[in-house]
Design an enzyme around this catalytic site. Structure first.
Site, PDB file in Angstrom:
ATOM      1  N   THR A  67      40.603  39.255  48.965  1.00 39.24           N
ATOM      2  CA  THR A  67      40.125  40.099  47.856  1.00 39.24           C
ATOM      3  C   THR A  67      38.905  40.923  48.250  1.00 39.24           C
ATOM      4  O   THR A  67      38.816  42.111  47.928  1.00 39.24           O
ATOM      5  CB  THR A  67      39.791  39.231  46.622  1.00 39.24           C
ATOM      6  N   ASP A 102      44.245  40.866  41.366  1.00 36.21           N
ATOM      7  CA  ASP A 102      44.417  39.409  41.435  1.00 36.21           C
ATOM      8  C   ASP A 102      45.005  38.898  40.119  1.00 36.21           C
ATOM      9  O   ASP A 102      45.937  38.081  40.105  1.00 36.21           O
ATOM     10  CB  ASP A 102      43.057  38.697  41.630  1.00 36.21           C
TER      11      ASP A 102
END
Length: 308
Positions: free
Chosen positions: A122, A51
């Site tokens: 995620t 990320d």
């Protein structure tokens, strides 16, 4: 010459290459084996090294080329010097061959807001559900999502060792959406896609009210919109706050460009101007076809609980 192309089409062409680069970063972090997981607000709200690196890559690459853009990314990262190898300065030439819709031909850089989710899904990424993962770059003008790019870093990952990994989907309102084969769910079938890791009673009540033939529980807003446009699901129902503007901006464009519809649970269009609150606090309802069928089945109790 770049100057002969409109700002919007140059931005989309660059975002395509930048999203591909981010997808490469997402795959590399998994391959290296250290995900660097950090909990943000709760155990289902995670951030990984992928990320962080992907956002640095996307935002820095965009800002270098288009310094007057407003760029809003999911991750709150400290300002730091970005490694040159994270910068992508290419552009996808095929996009520059397309005509810019006339209503967008005079847009200036400073009029645009870019919403970035460097790694949507995620939690699924950390659990190895890699086909749930997308990179999202959405472009808004006057509060409306008008162009978007979705990269799926692990598209084809179950197709064997010789398969080409990853694909990039892109779209502009008034032009169309590209990079996939549009399919619809068989007529009369009601297949709902909804959250895998952020469910609650409201979400369940709303899904049940749709009287579905089947319910898919998967990660990532980008992934769910792809299910709609590829005929795997007929409606994306998420009756809860939780997803944010960077989750919906790019996917909404792809869906709208092929005649679908994405709103909050009340039927309101989502707003993407730079001052807007980031949370989609009244949830999401999205369909490729038959929007009214699903919208009419949202219970009043659910609507009353979700304030826009």
């Amino acid at each position: 010459m770049a100057s002969s192309h409109t700002v919007l089409m140059r931005l989309v062409a660059s975002a395509y290459s930048i999203a591909q680069k981010a997808g490469t970063i997402v795959r590399r972090v998994i391959a290296e084996g250290d995900l660097g997981i950090v909990e943000k607000t709760c155990p289902t709200d995670l951030q990984t090294k992928a990320d962080r690196l992907a956002q640095m890559s996307i935002c820095s690459s965009l800002a270098r080329k288009f310094p007057k853009l407003t760029i809003i990314g999911e991750e709150d990262l400290p300002a730091e010097e970005v490694d040159q190898e994270l910068i992508e300065d290419g552009q996808w030439e095929e996009i520059l061959k397309q005509p810019c819709p006339s209503q967008y031909s005079t847009i200036k850089e400073e009029d645009l807001v870019v919403w970035v989710d460097p790694l949507d899904g995620t939690k699924e990424y950390t659990e190895g559900l890699l086909d749930n993962v997308t990179v999202l770059i959405g472009i808004a003008y006057e509060g409306k999502a008008i162009a978007g790019v979705i990269n799926q870093p692990y598209y084809n990952y179950q197709a064997g060792p010789d398969a080409v990994l990853g694909r990039t989907i892109w779209g502009v309102l008034g032009l169309g959406a590209f990079g996939f084969q549009l399919k619809e769910v068989p007529a009369g079938k009601h297949i709902i896609t909804t959250t895998r890791s952020h469910s609650n009673q409201l979400v369940t009540d709303c899904v049940t009210a749709m009287n579905p033939d089947d319910v898919l529980r998967v990660g990532g807003a980008g992934n769910k919109i792809i299910q709609l446009i590829e005929g795997k699901a007929s409606a994306y129902v998420f009756a809860s706050p939780g997803c944010k503007k960077w989750d919906t901006c790019a996917p909404e464009v792809i869906l709208h460009a092929v005649g679908g519809k994405l709103t909050d649970i009340h039927g309101n269009a989502l707003q993407y101007n730079k001052e807007v609150k980031h949370m989609n606090s009244a949830g999401v309802l999205a369909t490729l076809r038959n929007y009214d069928y699903y919208a009419s089945r949202v219970p009043e109790s659910v609507k009353n609980a979700l304030v826009p």
